[in-house]
Structure formats: structure tokens, C-alpha cells
Design an enzyme around this catalytic site. Sequence first.
Site, PDB file in Angstrom:
ATOM      1  N   LYS A 139       0.870  -1.226  -0.036  1.00  0.00           N
ATOM      2  CA  LYS A 139       0.006   0.023   0.169  1.00  0.00           C
ATOM      3  C   LYS A 139       0.847   1.181   0.032  1.00  0.00           C
ATOM      4  O   LYS A 139       1.774   1.333   0.787  1.00  0.00           O
ATOM      5  CB  LYS A 139      -1.096  -0.084   1.296  1.00  0.00           C
ATOM      6  CG  LYS A 139      -1.651   1.253   1.284  1.00  0.00           C
ATOM      7  CD  LYS A 139      -2.916   1.094   2.001  1.00  0.00           C
ATOM      8  CE  LYS A 139      -2.467   1.782   3.546  1.00  0.00           C
ATOM      9  NZ  LYS A 139      -3.538   1.863   4.466  1.00  0.00           N
ATOM     10  N   ARG A 186     -10.777  -1.749   7.026  1.00  0.00           N
ATOM     11  CA  ARG A 186      -9.833  -2.707   7.449  1.00  0.00           C
ATOM     12  C   ARG A 186      -9.537  -2.417   8.898  1.00  0.00           C
ATOM     13  O   ARG A 186      -9.286  -2.838   9.754  1.00  0.00           O
ATOM     14  CB  ARG A 186      -8.822  -3.112   6.635  1.00  0.00           C
ATOM     15  CG  ARG A 186      -7.616  -1.807   6.104  1.00  0.00           C
ATOM     16  CD  ARG A 186      -6.889  -1.761   7.539  1.00  0.00           C
ATOM     17  NE  ARG A 186      -5.412  -1.188   7.119  1.00  0.00           N
ATOM     18  CZ  ARG A 186      -4.587  -0.544   7.690  1.00  0.00           C
ATOM     19  NH1 ARG A 186      -5.182   0.204   8.747  1.00  0.00           N
ATOM     20  NH2 ARG A 186      -3.384  -0.300   7.331  1.00  0.00           N
ATOM     21  N   ASN A 202     -14.422  14.459  21.828  1.00  0.00           N
ATOM     22  CA  ASN A 202     -13.453  14.922  21.032  1.00  0.00           C
ATOM     23  C   ASN A 202     -12.685  16.052  21.290  1.00  0.00           C
ATOM     24  O   ASN A 202     -13.394  17.018  21.848  1.00  0.00           O
ATOM     25  CB  ASN A 202     -14.221  15.131  19.383  1.00  0.00           C
ATOM     26  CG  ASN A 202     -13.016  14.907  18.365  1.00  0.00           C
ATOM     27  OD1 ASN A 202     -12.234  13.865  18.366  1.00  0.00           O
ATOM     28  ND2 ASN A 202     -13.225  15.796  17.605  1.00  0.00           N
ATOM     29  N   GLY A 245      -5.475   5.355  17.054  1.00  0.00           N
ATOM     30  CA  GLY A 245      -4.986   6.481  16.210  1.00  0.00           C
ATOM     31  C   GLY A 245      -3.235   6.259  16.212  1.00  0.00           C
ATOM     32  O   GLY A 245      -2.857   7.049  15.548  1.00  0.00           O
ATOM     33  N   LYS A 264       3.221   9.864  18.633  1.00  0.00           N
ATOM     34  CA  LYS A 264       1.720   9.784  18.690  1.00  0.00           C
ATOM     35  C   LYS A 264       1.356   9.214  20.165  1.00  0.00           C
ATOM     36  O   LYS A 264       1.996   8.176  20.552  1.00  0.00           O
ATOM     37  CB  LYS A 264       1.122   9.403  17.654  1.00  0.00           C
ATOM     38  CG  LYS A 264       0.846  10.178  16.513  1.00  0.00           C
ATOM     39  CD  LYS A 264      -0.145   9.678  15.744  1.00  0.00           C
ATOM     40  CE  LYS A 264      -0.586  10.445  14.446  1.00  0.00           C
ATOM     41  NZ  LYS A 264      -1.279   9.400  13.414  1.00  0.00           N
TER      42      LYS A 264
HETATM   43  P1  NAD Z   1      -9.008  13.078  10.780  1.00  0.00           P
HETATM   44  O1  NAD Z   1      -8.000  14.221  10.369  1.00  0.00           O
HETATM   45  O2  NAD Z   1     -10.462  12.900  10.046  1.00  0.00           O
HETATM   46  O3  NAD Z   1      -9.450  13.039  12.436  1.00  0.00           O
HETATM   47  C1  NAD Z   1      -8.555  13.427  13.379  1.00  0.00           C
HETATM   48  C2  NAD Z   1      -9.003  13.172  14.750  1.00  0.00           C
HETATM   49  O4  NAD Z   1      -7.998  13.470  15.592  1.00  0.00           O
HETATM   50  C3  NAD Z   1     -10.200  14.119  15.125  1.00  0.00           C
HETATM   51  O5  NAD Z   1     -11.054  13.328  16.095  1.00  0.00           O
HETATM   52  C4  NAD Z   1      -9.432  15.368  15.705  1.00  0.00           C
HETATM   53  O6  NAD Z   1     -10.432  15.935  16.653  1.00  0.00           O
HETATM   54  C5  NAD Z   1      -8.226  14.706  16.476  1.00  0.00           C
HETATM   55  N1  NAD Z   1      -7.178  15.591  16.702  1.00  0.00           N
HETATM   56  C6  NAD Z   1      -6.537  16.300  15.498  1.00  0.00           C
HETATM   57  N2  NAD Z   1      -5.500  16.907  15.967  1.00  0.00           N
HETATM   58  C7  NAD Z   1      -5.440  16.298  17.317  1.00  0.00           C
HETATM   59  C8  NAD Z   1      -4.424  16.722  18.204  1.00  0.00           C
HETATM   60  N3  NAD Z   1      -3.211  17.762  18.000  1.00  0.00           N
HETATM   61  N4  NAD Z   1      -4.544  16.016  19.360  1.00  0.00           N
HETATM   62  C9  NAD Z   1      -5.451  15.393  19.770  1.00  0.00           C
HETATM   63  N5  NAD Z   1      -6.619  15.154  18.820  1.00  0.00           N
HETATM   64  C10 NAD Z   1      -6.458  15.742  17.597  1.00  0.00           C
HETATM   65  O7  NAD Z   1      -8.292  11.761  10.819  1.00  0.00           O
HETATM   66  P2  NAD Z   1      -9.042  10.235  10.773  1.00  0.00           P
HETATM   67  O8  NAD Z   1      -8.905   9.509   9.354  1.00  0.00           O
HETATM   68  O9  NAD Z   1      -9.927  10.037  11.442  1.00  0.00           O
HETATM   69  O10 NAD Z   1      -7.469   9.591  11.519  1.00  0.00           O
HETATM   70  C11 NAD Z   1      -7.509   9.659  12.962  1.00  0.00           C
HETATM   71  C12 NAD Z   1      -6.140   8.752  13.347  1.00  0.00           C
HETATM   72  O11 NAD Z   1      -6.123   7.658  13.082  1.00  0.00           O
HETATM   73  C13 NAD Z   1      -5.190   9.539  12.599  1.00  0.00           C
HETATM   74  O12 NAD Z   1      -3.772   9.697  13.446  1.00  0.00           O
HETATM   75  C14 NAD Z   1      -4.520   8.270  11.622  1.00  0.00           C
HETATM   76  O13 NAD Z   1      -3.161   8.418  11.316  1.00  0.00           O
HETATM   77  C15 NAD Z   1      -4.879   7.242  12.433  1.00  0.00           C
HETATM   78  N6  NAD Z   1      -5.471   5.890  11.632  1.00  0.00           N
HETATM   79  C16 NAD Z   1      -4.664   4.873  12.297  1.00  0.00           C
HETATM   80  C17 NAD Z   1      -4.952   3.718  11.329  1.00  0.00           C
HETATM   81  C18 NAD Z   1      -4.575   2.315  11.911  1.00  0.00           C
HETATM   82  O14 NAD Z   1      -4.507   1.310  11.166  1.00  0.00           O
HETATM   83  N7  NAD Z   1      -4.257   2.235  13.314  1.00  0.00           N
HETATM   84  C19 NAD Z   1      -5.534   3.780   9.887  1.00  0.00           C
HETATM   85  C20 NAD Z   1      -6.229   4.897   9.624  1.00  0.00           C
HETATM   86  C21 NAD Z   1      -5.880   6.161  10.506  1.00  0.00           C
END
Ligand code: NAD
Length: 331
Positions: free
Chosen positions: A77, A120, A169, A230, A236
Site C-alpha cells: 500500500k 480494514r 473529541n 490512532g 503519537k
Molecule cells: P481526521 O483528520 O479525520 O480526524 C482526526 C481526529 O483526531 C479528530 O478526532 C480530531 O479531533 C483529532 N485530532 C486532530 N489533531 C489532534 C491533536 N493534535 N490532538 C488530539 N486530537 C487531535 O483523521 P482520521 O482519518 O479520522 O484518523 C484519525 C487517526 O487515526 C489519525 O491519527 C490516523 O493516522 C490514524 N489511523 C490509524 C490507522 C490504523 O490502522 N491504526 C488507520 C487509519 C488512520
Amino acid sequence: MGDAGTSNDGLLIISEEVCAEVVSRKDAFDAVEAVFGAMARGDAYNFPVIREAIGYADALYGFKSGFDKAGKSLGVKSGGFWPGNMAKGLTNHQSTIFLFNPDTGQLQALVGGNYLTAVRTAASSSVSIAHLARKDAKVLGMVGAGHQSTFQVRAAVEQRDIEKVVAWNPHPDMLPKLGAVVEELGLEFEAVTQEELGAQADVIITITSAFEPLMMADWIKPGTHIACMGTDTKGKMEVDANLVARATVFTDEIAQSISIGETQHAIEAGLITETDITPIGAVINGTHAGRSNDEEITLFDGTGVGLQDLAVASVAARVAKEKGIATSVAL
Ligand code: NAD
């Protein structure tokens, strides 16, 4: 893509739209559960992740790849995070999955990765809930309300008889969108403080971009299952390292968990060691019992591995081909 293609099939192109049509939440759950099991048996492995700040458009770009010998998925990916996309009406995360024939190395399919990443990732926390949460869990707590959060909620509430979703949030203005999805599902929704969330929730999902703890150990009830989704990059952090230390910890892949996942901080602080972490695949395969009692706090560190992407992309390619809705190009 398993037995979906042969060297004579040419290249299949599967659009985002087709992926959403052919890969259901159940398909994603089954594919992710199977590949986690294969990883724990040593039949599938992820290659080292590449992730770079490219110094252009504030973008983070990289590759996640691997090989699943059991499912015959080989691929990568490629994609990342473009923070300016929202203003252009696009999602910030952009990715594409490339599948190769493991017998010949030929390119088999190009599959849109945006919907598949969300489905996923939701499947990953759902697999953890299915295997680790208390059977009588009724309240889901959501920490996070971004793009991934609605996928997470839809998948999570299918794993237990969830009656209510409580949410918090860091940006409260994002909560109504999540609330609307919860209400569409016929469930009660309440925006709460972090402490109230911990006091009410039987299952918690964290899915934010936080770099500091949003949930503290003392706020969590005994018996809670928490899926930390996240944290997928060094630095992080979504939960208190003491919570990680207090919980029985599971993950998709230990190497990622300790380097870029939620456990990195508890490891660095010397609160836990690598041997305290169990791959969820061991629970799936029945070689680890999982939750041992109703008071235990279980924590799943879902870091997101390339094999999850290959697993769902293989389903997309196979089903789209069967339905005749994949675009085919001669190589
Ligand atoms: P998004 O940008 O749509 O939403 C971001 C979220 O994080 C919101 O709830 C926002 O309020 C919060 N946020 C933003 N900046 C912040 C900060 N500095 N401190 C605390 N909270 C903060 O993103 P998304 O697509 O919903 O993804 C959320 C997270 O999940 C991202 O960090 C992304 O990298 C991670 N992610 C992980 C996986 C995995 O497989 N583990 C897969 C996809 C995304």
C-alpha cells in the site's frame, strides 16, 4: 489476491467506488481476522514500513507491504497524509494498493485504498472487541470524531449488544456528525467529558491524531476493553502509559506496537516490556485465552499493518472480477 487471477488476466483496476460496493464490513472483518491469525502462525509477515515527510505540501508519504503465504497476497500500500486535502474536498489520507502474483511477480491489481483503509481499520478494532470485550458490553465510548470514527462505530456496534454510544473529541464541533451516524443506527448518543466516558463505557475506541494522553488510567472501569487505533507514528499517544501498564495488552504486530504504536511510551518508560504484549492472532488461533475474567482491562494496540490492506484489497479484486465490474487492462 489469492486465486483471483493468473498471469493471463492482465491488470485489474478497482476504483474506490467499486471497493465500497464489493467489500462489506463482514468481508473486512473475516479477511482481517484471518490475516492476524496467519501472522501469529508465522504464515504471513509485514515488511519494514517506510514513512517520510517529503518536504512538499506538508505531506507524509510511505509504503506498507508484506506477504501472506496462506492467503497468497503479495503487495504494497502506497500513500500517506496530505493535510491540505480537506480544503480541496478530498480526504487527507490517500492511498492505493498494488497486488502482485506471488508465483510470477506480475502486477495483478491496482486497488483504491481510501475506503479499504477505513474499513480494514474498523475491522481491526472489531476483531479485538469480538475476541476480548466482555460479552455483556452495552456502552461504547468513542474518543475521536474524524473520518475514521464513523467506520469504527458502525463496525464496533455489530460485535456486542451495544445500546448507547458516549463520545468525546478534542474538537467538539466534530461530534454532531458522529452523533448523526449513531442515531441513524438507532442507538442513544451522548457527548460527555473524558471522565464520564471512562465511567460509562464498557468498550472504548480511541481514533485521534493525539500526541498526549486523552484517557487516564484512573478513569477506566474494571472490565473495560479499549482499542487504541490512532497511534501509528513515533511520538503519537492517545492513552496514559499507566493504563497500558495496568491492562493486558494485545496488538496486531508487536514490532510495530513498540516502535510506532501506543505501547511505545510504556516501553520507553520501562513500565512494560515486549514480552507483556500478545499478538491478537494468538487469541484468534486459540493459543492464548484472551480475557481471563470480567474485571480485567484489555487493551488492543491497533497500529495498522500492510497485510490488512492486502487482505481487503484481495477481496475487492476477487469479488469485482467475479461480478465483472473490475476494469481490465492488458499488461
Ligand atoms: P481526521 O483528520 O479525520 O480526524 C482526526 C481526529 O483526531 C479528530 O478526532 C480530531 O479531533 C483529532 N485530532 C486532530 N489533531 C489532534 C491533536 N493534535 N490532538 C488530539 N486530537 C487531535 O483523521 P482520521 O482519518 O479520522 O484518523 C484519525 C487517526 O487515526 C489519525 O491519527 C490516523 O493516522 C490514524 N489511523 C490509524 C490507522 C490504523 O490502522 N491504526 C488507520 C487509519 C488512520
